[in-house]
Design a protein around this motif. Structure first.
Motif, PDB file in Angstrom:
ATOM      1  N   PHE A 168       0.916 -10.206   9.575  1.00 25.92           N
ATOM      2  CA  PHE A 168       0.631 -10.271  11.004  1.00 25.92           C
ATOM      3  C   PHE A 168       1.072  -8.987  11.677  1.00 25.92           C
ATOM      4  CE2 PHE A 168       4.903 -12.231  10.871  1.00 25.92           C
ATOM      5  CZ  PHE A 168       5.559 -11.527  11.861  1.00 25.92           C
ATOM      6  N   ASN A 169       0.419  -8.686  12.782  1.00 27.88           N
ATOM      7  CA  ASN A 169       0.718  -7.486  13.551  1.00 27.88           C
ATOM      8  C   ASN A 169       0.331  -7.755  14.997  1.00 27.88           C
ATOM      9  OD1 ASN A 169      -0.503  -4.918  14.924  1.00 27.88           O
ATOM     10  ND2 ASN A 169       0.873  -4.110  13.370  1.00 27.88           N
ATOM     11  N   ARG A 311      -6.699   0.287   9.304  1.00 29.01           N
ATOM     12  CA  ARG A 311      -6.650   1.258  10.404  1.00 29.01           C
ATOM     13  C   ARG A 311      -5.218   1.564  10.821  1.00 29.01           C
ATOM     14  NH1 ARG A 311     -10.810  -0.469  14.657  1.00 29.01           N
ATOM     15  NH2 ARG A 311      -9.110  -1.393  15.874  1.00 29.01           N
ATOM     16  N   GLY A 312      -4.342   0.541  10.760  1.00 31.33           N
ATOM     17  CA  GLY A 312      -2.953   0.759  11.129  1.00 31.33           C
ATOM     18  C   GLY A 312      -2.256   1.724  10.185  1.00 31.33           C
ATOM     19  N   THR A 313      -2.521   1.567   8.891  1.00 31.26           N
ATOM     20  CA  THR A 313      -1.941   2.492   7.910  1.00 31.26           C
ATOM     21  C   THR A 313      -2.432   3.913   8.160  1.00 31.26           C
ATOM     22  OG1 THR A 313      -1.829   0.736   6.246  1.00 31.26           O
ATOM     23  CG2 THR A 313      -1.696   3.004   5.452  1.00 31.26           C
ATOM     24  N   ARG A 318      -1.314   9.443  10.209  1.00 32.68           N
ATOM     25  CA  ARG A 318      -1.758  10.589  11.023  1.00 32.68           C
ATOM     26  C   ARG A 318      -0.779  10.925  12.134  1.00 32.68           C
ATOM     27  NH1 ARG A 318      -7.135   8.136  10.868  1.00 32.68           N
ATOM     28  NH2 ARG A 318      -6.674   7.225  12.918  1.00 32.68           N
ATOM     29  N   THR A 319       0.149  10.004  12.430  1.00 37.89           N
ATOM     30  CA  THR A 319       1.068  10.212  13.548  1.00 37.89           C
ATOM     31  C   THR A 319       2.203  11.152  13.135  1.00 37.89           C
ATOM     32  OG1 THR A 319       0.588   8.004  14.400  1.00 37.89           O
ATOM     33  CG2 THR A 319       2.588   9.076  15.199  1.00 37.89           C
ATOM     34  N   PRO A 320       2.469  12.188  13.892  1.00 34.05           N
ATOM     35  CA  PRO A 320       3.547  13.118  13.531  1.00 34.05           C
ATOM     36  C   PRO A 320       4.898  12.416  13.426  1.00 34.05           C
ATOM     37  CG  PRO A 320       2.160  14.045  15.263  1.00 34.05           C
ATOM     38  CD  PRO A 320       1.742  12.618  15.101  1.00 34.05           C
ATOM     39  N   LEU A 328       4.449   1.992   4.574  1.00 33.05           N
ATOM     40  CA  LEU A 328       4.062   1.479   3.255  1.00 33.05           C
ATOM     41  C   LEU A 328       4.855   0.243   2.845  1.00 33.05           C
ATOM     42  CD1 LEU A 328       3.535   4.838   1.328  1.00 33.05           C
ATOM     43  CD2 LEU A 328       1.871   3.455   2.583  1.00 33.05           C
ATOM     44  N   MET A 329       5.631  -0.297   3.775  1.00 38.14           N
ATOM     45  CA  MET A 329       6.365  -1.525   3.515  1.00 38.14           C
ATOM     46  C   MET A 329       5.437  -2.661   3.093  1.00 38.14           C
ATOM     47  SD  MET A 329       6.663  -4.629   5.277  1.00 38.14           S
ATOM     48  CE  MET A 329       6.212  -4.167   6.941  1.00 38.14           C
TER      49      MET A 329
END
Length: 367
Positions: A168-169, A311-313, A318-320, A328-329
């Motif tokens: 879930f997210n 998409r979340g991964t 891509r986020t600095p 990767l949990m």
């Protein structure tokens, strides 16, 4: 002075805050309150608790408090079923702004690997992230763009093949559009990934989600369920990841944010109430090497989706200054790829595959 049974150490910028054990009874409950952690959260909030209370009408702060309470409640509920392992709790800081709390349990008797993470980050979005958002209908004219994002993300990989994996997210996002306006939206969802099909579990899971969404409108469950079946799909395999759930993004259901926030909270509560009984129901079910082998093969599909399509991964990578360990949990501790593996027709494994190839409406989409 005698310290409580669990302890914490803080080692400065970029360090982690670790607890030896999760508090489970009245004696141990002192461990977090001893270090001044409010509401027995898993760790101190990323934003100071004083600020969260002082600006309680801010959606950023409302969401962060909701995330903290959700993490605490879900971790405690899972721990009640895990007799051997305990949570490793890492509070981390992001160099470019914000931070998070990662709670991970590994090598348990019931939970082989479980993670319940929250993040509260801010900074500047790189051009690729802005391009991705604009492709979904946003109108961000400035790149890079200032942003704020917070969310909770959890994936539970049980040891017993008869206990399904759950993901879930739930998240909230703000970004400066470059014209003096702040764009904001919510997203989230949950999906259930069994290794052996239990129709009773699938129906119960969808009933709980539908009940939560029907409080907010008659069409949300139908829309979000179909969105989930489409999103959690492996096109290179021609199959869904599991028996579905709900998925939504870019969501604002009214002019004010409070109604959408209420929907998010109801969905999260339904997710917890749907999954914990499944752990209790199946955690002691008997299984052998064949069932374990099938579980590991199916976990391989889980890895494929998360690394290729999620998409979340992709956003996280891509986020600095992103925290890779937290991103990767979601990956299982052990997975397997077997060349040209085929299931036997009419087998329990085949029953699952038929559902994954053709998604099922487990409950009526509308009333």
């Amino acid at each position: 002075m005698k310290l409580p049974l669990c302890f914490a150490t803080s080692l400065g910028i970029g360090s982690v805050l670790s607890y030896k054990r999760l508090c489970r009874n009245s004696d141990e409950i002192k461990c977090r309150s001893f270090f001044g952690i409010p509401e027995n959260f898993m760790a101190e909030p990323v934003t100071s608790y004083k600020e969260l209370q002082a600006n309680s009408k801010s959606m950023r702060n409302k969401m962060e408090l909701f995330l903290m309470r959700s993490q605490r409640d879900f971790c405690n509920a899972l721990a009640a079923h895990e007799p051997e392992a305990s949570w490793r709790i890492d509070k981390w800081e992001r160099k470019s702004g914000g931070g998070g709390i990662s709670c991970v349990m590994q090598e348990g008797k019931v939970l082989e690997k479980a993670g319940v993470n929250i993040s509260v980050v801010h900074g500047v979005l790189p051009a690729k992230a802005v391009e991705s958002m604009n492709s979904r209908g946003k109108a961000i004219v400035k790149s890079p763009a200032p942003f704020f994002a917070c969310g909770i993300s959890s994936v539970i990989h049980p040891r017993n093949p008869y206990v399904p994996t759950i993901h879930f997210n739930y998240r909230y996002f703000e970004v400066d559009d470059g014209n003096g306006k702040t764009l904001s939206w919510f997203g989230g969802g949950t999906d259930l990934t069994p290794y052996y099909l239990n129709e009773e579990d699938a129906v119960f899971f969808h009933q709980m989600l539908k009940k939560a969404l029907m409080k907010h409108g008659p069409d949300y469950y139908k829309k979000f369920k179909k969105w989930c079946d489409t999103y959690f799909y492996l096109p290179h395999r021609g199959e869904t990841r599991g028996v579905g759930g709900i998925f939504f993004d870019d969501l604002n259901i009214s002019q004010t944010q409070d109604e959408t926030f209420a929907l998010i909270k109801d969905c999260a509560e339904a997710t917890f109430k749907a999954y914990i009984p499944m752990v209790e129901k199946h955690k002691n079910s008997g299984y052998g090497l064949a069932e374990r082998n099938w579980q590991l093969i199916r976990r391989g599909r889980y890895v494929e989706f998360n690394l290729i399509h999620d998409r979340g991964t992709q956003f996280g990578l891509r986020t600095p200054d992103a925290r890779i360990e937290s991103i990767l949990m979601s990956l299982p501790a052990i997975a397997k790829w077997e060349y040209m593996h085929e299931v036997k027709g009419g087998s329990e494994e085949d029953k699952l595959m038929s559902v994954l190839k053709t998604p099922v409406d487990w409950v009526p989409l509308t009333d």
